[in-house]
Design a protein around this motif. Structure first.
Motif, PDB file in Angstrom:
ATOM      1  N   ASP A   4     -20.363  25.903  66.376  1.00 52.28           N
ATOM      2  CA  ASP A   4     -20.794  25.250  65.132  1.00 52.28           C
ATOM      3  C   ASP A   4     -19.635  24.959  64.181  1.00 52.28           C
ATOM      4  O   ASP A   4     -19.804  24.975  62.956  1.00 52.28           O
ATOM      5  N   GLY A   5     -18.460  24.712  64.743  1.00 56.92           N
ATOM      6  CA  GLY A   5     -17.302  24.362  63.926  1.00 56.92           C
ATOM      7  C   GLY A   5     -16.407  25.528  63.576  1.00 56.92           C
ATOM      8  O   GLY A   5     -15.309  25.334  63.056  1.00 56.92           O
ATOM      9  N   LEU A   6     -16.846  26.746  63.862  1.00 53.34           N
ATOM     10  CA  LEU A   6     -16.024  27.915  63.550  1.00 53.34           C
ATOM     11  C   LEU A   6     -14.747  27.942  64.381  1.00 53.34           C
ATOM     12  O   LEU A   6     -13.760  28.566  63.991  1.00 53.34           O
ATOM     13  N   ALA A   7     -14.752  27.253  65.533  1.00 51.96           N
ATOM     14  CA  ALA A   7     -13.576  27.250  66.412  1.00 51.96           C
ATOM     15  C   ALA A   7     -12.534  26.215  66.010  1.00 51.96           C
ATOM     16  O   ALA A   7     -11.449  26.169  66.601  1.00 51.96           O
ATOM     17  N   CYS A   8     -12.818  25.385  65.030  1.00 54.43           N
ATOM     18  CA  CYS A   8     -11.864  24.358  64.610  1.00 54.43           C
ATOM     19  C   CYS A   8     -10.530  24.988  64.230  1.00 54.43           C
ATOM     20  O   CYS A   8     -10.485  25.911  63.410  1.00 54.43           O
ATOM     21  N   GLY A   9      -9.461  24.497  64.834  1.00 58.69           N
ATOM     22  CA  GLY A   9      -8.134  25.028  64.552  1.00 58.69           C
ATOM     23  C   GLY A   9      -7.657  26.080  65.523  1.00 58.69           C
ATOM     24  O   GLY A   9      -6.475  26.453  65.500  1.00 58.69           O
ATOM     25  N   SER A  10      -8.549  26.593  66.373  1.00 62.40           N
ATOM     26  CA  SER A  10      -8.133  27.588  67.366  1.00 62.40           C
ATOM     27  C   SER A  10      -7.307  26.927  68.465  1.00 62.40           C
ATOM     28  O   SER A  10      -7.423  25.735  68.717  1.00 62.40           O
TER      29      SER A  10
ATOM     30  N   LEU B 275      -9.648  20.733  52.457  1.00 64.68           N
ATOM     31  CA  LEU B 275      -9.426  20.764  53.903  1.00 64.68           C
ATOM     32  C   LEU B 275      -8.211  21.631  54.185  1.00 64.68           C
ATOM     33  O   LEU B 275      -7.132  21.405  53.636  1.00 64.68           O
ATOM     34  N   LEU B 276      -8.377  22.630  55.055  1.00 64.24           N
ATOM     35  CA  LEU B 276      -7.277  23.486  55.477  1.00 64.24           C
ATOM     36  C   LEU B 276      -6.842  23.070  56.876  1.00 64.24           C
ATOM     37  O   LEU B 276      -7.681  22.944  57.777  1.00 64.24           O
TER      38      LEU B 276
ATOM     39  N   CYS C 114     -14.151  18.279  63.134  1.00 63.13           N
ATOM     40  CA  CYS C 114     -13.512  19.338  62.357  1.00 63.13           C
ATOM     41  C   CYS C 114     -13.040  18.848  60.998  1.00 63.13           C
ATOM     42  O   CYS C 114     -12.602  19.642  60.167  1.00 63.13           O
ATOM     43  N   GLY C 115     -13.100  17.520  60.792  1.00 60.49           N
ATOM     44  CA  GLY C 115     -12.753  16.973  59.494  1.00 60.49           C
ATOM     45  C   GLY C 115     -11.276  16.783  59.245  1.00 60.49           C
ATOM     46  O   GLY C 115     -10.861  16.549  58.103  1.00 60.49           O
ATOM     47  N   TYR C 116     -10.448  16.860  60.288  1.00 60.98           N
ATOM     48  CA  TYR C 116      -9.003  16.754  60.079  1.00 60.98           C
ATOM     49  C   TYR C 116      -8.554  15.329  59.765  1.00 60.98           C
ATOM     50  O   TYR C 116      -7.504  15.124  59.177  1.00 60.98           O
ATOM     51  N   GLY C 117      -9.305  14.331  60.198  1.00 56.89           N
ATOM     52  CA  GLY C 117      -8.899  12.954  59.943  1.00 56.89           C
ATOM     53  C   GLY C 117      -7.830  12.497  60.926  1.00 56.89           C
ATOM     54  O   GLY C 117      -7.979  12.666  62.134  1.00 56.89           O
TER      55      GLY C 117
ATOM     56  N   GLY D  83     -16.648  21.629  59.570  1.00 58.25           N
ATOM     57  CA  GLY D  83     -15.344  21.831  60.193  1.00 58.25           C
ATOM     58  C   GLY D  83     -14.507  22.794  59.379  1.00 58.25           C
ATOM     59  O   GLY D  83     -14.934  23.906  59.080  1.00 58.25           O
ATOM     60  N   GLN D  84     -13.303  22.349  58.981  1.00 57.34           N
ATOM     61  CA  GLN D  84     -12.451  23.188  58.140  1.00 57.34           C
ATOM     62  C   GLN D  84     -12.359  22.642  56.719  1.00 57.34           C
ATOM     63  O   GLN D  84     -11.329  22.761  56.061  1.00 57.34           O
ATOM     64  N   ASN D  85     -13.446  22.048  56.249  1.00 51.07           N
ATOM     65  CA  ASN D  85     -13.581  21.628  54.858  1.00 51.07           C
ATOM     66  C   ASN D  85     -14.396  22.676  54.109  1.00 51.07           C
ATOM     67  O   ASN D  85     -15.523  22.995  54.498  1.00 51.07           O
TER      68      ASN D  85
END
Length: 238
Positions: free
Chosen positions: A60-66, A160-161, A36-39, A190-192
């Protein structure tokens, strides 16, 4: 300043069947990276309350952060009695292994959560290895506001969010410099989110839409003297 436009929202409260495993040890050293790219998940406030999702859930990464609530079910040998539920944020991807079509729980179409050991052992004994669970989508409750981390170079801006409340998973982002119109950003991974339009030396505003259709506008949350590598926070109503 944040302004909220409600386009309709719904968090699905129904419970669904899945399975869960765990990775690593109690230290959570594996939480430094992710699809997801959060680090660094500790630095960014996610800690060990996270999971990698199988293909069927990751989208495909759309769920990142859910965010999800999970409970151990139908396994009296390993489920810890009366333990209740855990709540986690999706921060990574559990990749399929097609060389083991019958032995990899992350292969489609199976719904699977790969938890940190610390979270797994809140539900079951670690010797179980894998447990049946039920899960449901829930609203994300985060401390502080949404955060924007700006990376890239003068000709390409990557944002990045993270720490997004409400639905948690961002579905659309627009950026506006003090000298530009609203610019549609595209998802890099991810969320980038990225744009190739130059916005350096300008104060920045954002429009952020989450998967439940809620849109918020953050005006001048980034001052004109920003530098690549910096983080900025804005209050939200997510």
């Amino acid at each position: 300043m944040a302004k909220q436009i409600v386009l309709g929202s719904k968090v699905d409260g129904a419970w669904y069947d899945a399975h869960a495993t765990f990775y690593g040890d109690m230290s959570g050293g594996e939480t430094m990276q992710g699809a997801c790219g959060y680090g660094d998940l500790f630095k960014q406030g996610y800690g060990l309350e996270t999971a990698a999702l199988s293909t069927a859930l990751f989208n495909d990464g759309l769920a990142c952060g859910s965010c999800y609530e999970i409970k151990c079910v139908n396994d009296p040998q390993w489920c810890i009695p009366n333990t209740g539920t855990i709540k986690i944020t999706a921060t990574n991807f559990c990749p399929p292994n097609y060389s083991k079509p019958d032995g990899n729980w992350c292969n489609p179409p199976q719904k699977h959560f790969d938890l940190s050991m610390a979270m797994f052992t809140k539900l079951a004994q670690y010797k179980a290895g894998i447990i049946p669970v039920k899960y449901r989508r829930i609203a994300c409750v985060k401390k502080g506001g949404i955060k924007f981390e700006i990376k890239g170079n003068p000709y390409w801006t990557l944002v990045l969010l993270y720490n997004v409340g409400g639905a948690g998973d961002v579905s659309n982002v627009k950026i506006k410099g003090s000298n530009t119109h609203w610019i549609q950003m595209s998802r890099n991974w991810g969320q980038n989110w990225q744009t190739g339009i130059t916005v350096t030396g300008q104060s920045l505003s954002f429009q952020v839409t989450t998967s439940d259709g809620k849109l918020q506008e953050f005006v001048n949350v980034v001052p004109s003297n920003w530098q690549f590598g910096q983080n900025f926070e804005a209050k939200t109503n997510f």
